[in-house]
Design a protein around this motif. Sequence first.
Motif, PDB file in Angstrom:
ATOM      1  N   ALA A 128      64.452  56.180 -14.867  1.00  0.00           N
ATOM      2  CA  ALA A 128      64.796  56.813 -16.145  1.00  0.00           C
ATOM      3  C   ALA A 128      66.156  56.374 -16.654  1.00  0.00           C
ATOM      4  O   ALA A 128      66.368  56.296 -17.872  1.00  0.00           O
ATOM      5  N   THR A 129      67.075  56.070 -15.751  1.00  0.00           N
ATOM      6  CA  THR A 129      68.424  55.699 -16.161  1.00  0.00           C
ATOM      7  C   THR A 129      68.641  54.191 -16.240  1.00  0.00           C
ATOM      8  O   THR A 129      69.718  53.751 -16.644  1.00  0.00           O
ATOM      9  N   GLY A 130      67.641  53.404 -15.856  1.00  0.00           N
ATOM     10  CA  GLY A 130      67.778  51.952 -15.935  1.00  0.00           C
ATOM     11  C   GLY A 130      68.875  51.415 -15.043  1.00  0.00           C
ATOM     12  O   GLY A 130      69.611  50.494 -15.434  1.00  0.00           O
ATOM     13  N   LEU A 131      68.991  51.958 -13.833  1.00  0.00           N
ATOM     14  CA  LEU A 131      70.071  51.542 -12.946  1.00  0.00           C
ATOM     15  C   LEU A 131      70.046  50.045 -12.657  1.00  0.00           C
ATOM     16  O   LEU A 131      71.084  49.444 -12.409  1.00  0.00           O
ATOM     17  N   TYR A 132      68.852  49.447 -12.700  1.00  0.00           N
ATOM     18  CA  TYR A 132      68.755  48.020 -12.376  1.00  0.00           C
ATOM     19  C   TYR A 132      68.295  47.199 -13.578  1.00  0.00           C
ATOM     20  O   TYR A 132      67.644  46.163 -13.412  1.00  0.00           O
ATOM     21  N   ARG A 133      68.663  47.645 -14.769  1.00  0.00           N
ATOM     22  CA  ARG A 133      68.372  46.876 -15.965  1.00  0.00           C
ATOM     23  C   ARG A 133      69.457  45.814 -16.168  1.00  0.00           C
ATOM     24  O   ARG A 133      70.410  45.983 -16.933  1.00  0.00           O
ATOM     25  N   TYR A 134      69.316  44.710 -15.451  1.00  0.00           N
ATOM     26  CA  TYR A 134      70.318  43.654 -15.537  1.00  0.00           C
ATOM     27  C   TYR A 134      70.298  42.951 -16.891  1.00  0.00           C
ATOM     28  O   TYR A 134      71.206  42.182 -17.207  1.00  0.00           O
ATOM     29  N   ASP A 135      69.260  43.212 -17.687  1.00  0.00           N
ATOM     30  CA  ASP A 135      69.202  42.612 -19.014  1.00  0.00           C
ATOM     31  C   ASP A 135      70.083  43.361 -20.011  1.00  0.00           C
ATOM     32  O   ASP A 135      70.313  42.882 -21.118  1.00  0.00           O
ATOM     33  N   ARG A 136      70.591  44.519 -19.629  1.00  0.00           N
ATOM     34  CA  ARG A 136      71.441  45.275 -20.543  1.00  0.00           C
ATOM     35  C   ARG A 136      72.898  44.866 -20.383  1.00  0.00           C
ATOM     36  O   ARG A 136      73.342  44.512 -19.291  1.00  0.00           O
ATOM     37  N   PRO A 137      73.660  44.931 -21.465  1.00  0.00           N
ATOM     38  CA  PRO A 137      75.066  44.484 -21.394  1.00  0.00           C
ATOM     39  C   PRO A 137      75.901  45.420 -20.540  1.00  0.00           C
ATOM     40  O   PRO A 137      75.709  46.643 -20.583  1.00  0.00           O
ATOM     41  N   PRO A 138      76.845  44.876 -19.761  1.00  0.00           N
ATOM     42  CA  PRO A 138      77.687  45.733 -18.926  1.00  0.00           C
ATOM     43  C   PRO A 138      78.750  46.508 -19.713  1.00  0.00           C
ATOM     44  O   PRO A 138      79.217  47.546 -19.256  1.00  0.00           O
ATOM     45  N   LEU A 140      80.006  48.850 -22.620  1.00  0.00           N
ATOM     46  CA  LEU A 140      79.486  49.881 -23.507  1.00  0.00           C
ATOM     47  C   LEU A 140      80.616  50.432 -24.368  1.00  0.00           C
ATOM     48  O   LEU A 140      81.738  50.632 -23.889  1.00  0.00           O
ATOM     49  N   HIS A 141      80.292  50.708 -25.639  1.00  0.00           N
ATOM     50  CA  HIS A 141      81.257  51.271 -26.578  1.00  0.00           C
ATOM     51  C   HIS A 141      80.718  52.604 -27.107  1.00  0.00           C
ATOM     52  O   HIS A 141      80.127  52.653 -28.193  1.00  0.00           O
ATOM     53  N   PRO A 142      80.885  53.687 -26.373  1.00  0.00           N
ATOM     54  CA  PRO A 142      80.353  54.975 -26.852  1.00  0.00           C
ATOM     55  C   PRO A 142      81.027  55.393 -28.165  1.00  0.00           C
ATOM     56  O   PRO A 142      82.226  55.146 -28.364  1.00  0.00           O
ATOM     57  N   GLY A 143      80.233  56.028 -29.041  1.00  0.00           N
ATOM     58  CA  GLY A 143      80.813  56.609 -30.242  1.00  0.00           C
ATOM     59  C   GLY A 143      81.659  57.816 -29.888  1.00  0.00           C
ATOM     60  O   GLY A 143      81.625  58.305 -28.749  1.00  0.00           O
ATOM     61  N   VAL A 190      73.560  55.483 -23.932  1.00  0.00           N
ATOM     62  CA  VAL A 190      74.502  54.561 -24.568  1.00  0.00           C
ATOM     63  C   VAL A 190      74.127  53.119 -24.239  1.00  0.00           C
ATOM     64  O   VAL A 190      74.169  52.226 -25.099  1.00  0.00           O
ATOM     65  N   SER A 191      73.724  52.885 -22.989  1.00  0.00           N
ATOM     66  CA  SER A 191      73.326  51.544 -22.573  1.00  0.00           C
ATOM     67  C   SER A 191      72.101  51.065 -23.348  1.00  0.00           C
ATOM     68  O   SER A 191      72.032  49.907 -23.774  1.00  0.00           O
ATOM     69  N   ALA A 192      71.125  51.952 -23.530  1.00  0.00           N
ATOM     70  CA  ALA A 192      69.918  51.578 -24.268  1.00  0.00           C
ATOM     71  C   ALA A 192      70.250  51.245 -25.714  1.00  0.00           C
ATOM     72  O   ALA A 192      69.706  50.297 -26.292  1.00  0.00           O
ATOM     73  N   ALA A 195      71.838  47.793 -26.016  1.00  0.00           N
ATOM     74  CA  ALA A 195      70.882  46.692 -25.884  1.00  0.00           C
ATOM     75  C   ALA A 195      69.776  46.745 -26.924  1.00  0.00           C
ATOM     76  O   ALA A 195      68.855  45.932 -26.894  1.00  0.00           O
ATOM     77  N   ALA A 196      69.874  47.717 -27.855  1.00  0.00           N
ATOM     78  CA  ALA A 196      68.836  47.894 -28.877  1.00  0.00           C
ATOM     79  C   ALA A 196      67.475  48.048 -28.226  1.00  0.00           C
ATOM     80  O   ALA A 196      66.466  47.533 -28.710  1.00  0.00           O
ATOM     81  N   ASP A 197      67.430  48.767 -27.103  1.00  0.00           N
ATOM     82  CA  ASP A 197      66.201  48.930 -26.326  1.00  0.00           C
ATOM     83  C   ASP A 197      65.490  50.244 -26.599  1.00  0.00           C
ATOM     84  O   ASP A 197      64.448  50.509 -26.005  1.00  0.00           O
ATOM     85  N   GLU A 198      66.068  51.075 -27.482  1.00  0.00           N
ATOM     86  CA  GLU A 198      65.440  52.371 -27.674  1.00  0.00           C
ATOM     87  C   GLU A 198      64.039  52.270 -28.263  1.00  0.00           C
ATOM     88  O   GLU A 198      63.215  53.182 -28.110  1.00  0.00           O
TER      89      GLU A 198
END
Length: 308
Positions: A128-138, A140-143, A190-192, A195-198
Amino acid sequence: MTEQDPAQTSAHLGATPEERARIRTYPFDPRTSVSGVGIQVGPMGTEGPWAGGADLSRRVHRIDFHVLLFFRAGPVHHMIDFAEYEVGAGDVLWIRPGQVHGFSATEPYVGTVLTMQPGFLPRSIVEATGLYRYDRPPLLHPGPDQLAALEASLAQLQREYLDTETLPLSLHTNVLRHTLTAFMLRVAHVSAQAAADECRPQPDTTFTRFRTAVERGFKTNHSVSAYADELGYSRRTLVRAVRAATGQTPKAFIDRRVVLEAKRLLAHTDLPVGRIGVAVGFPDSANFSKYFQQHAGTTPAVFRAEQV
């Protein structure tokens, strides 16, 4: 987990051939955690990447656990797998297990660091948290609202981490898992977004099992069919799952992992090119050079020379 940095000169003065021929890997050490649990939360320091936790070397190295750095000052320049990231106040840097990275030798790290041992969270939360989503950028810029929520959740996690008096260890550990889960779900959101993965389907168990199998076997196994057989899936099922999760074919996913490891060894060790080829599954040096050039766009020797 401390190590004196031998990289005092470009020739690594004082380092042994064995040290120069490998990338140092740091394991998660639960003995440095409060009560020996599978996470650590504490302030970053100036006498090393952080204080109160793992004092990792400034030398380029890899980790076998998760590190999340929450910055309250910047800019800081941090290298992860051949990309340099400029991190500012309010940013989050997420470094995943197996990634090669290096701390800035001159810029102070100010903020809070969370380290997490693989296996501390249950598989359902890992997915659920994508702990091993290596395709996502490391990076993050939270609003502003996201950052405020993350800060509050992190503060609560740190309070629970340090509270060893009000609960027995088993309950304390369970509370930490639940609090960490709530926090990581916020980070994952924030990670999703980053990566525009939502709008993209989340990786299912098929992809997760494939990614784990590749990470375990890419040094000797480059065959999609072999992985499909090992996992008990048809090749078509594997193709669909990997494409849905990453946008890549399984073969491209495997090739990308092999080339990344080769790049790491070329850039950060003194191993001969032939031995690097053997390390990633190519006993023949010529075949390795041809494969590397096909996927990296340059020869291993040229790539290594460009890293100096």
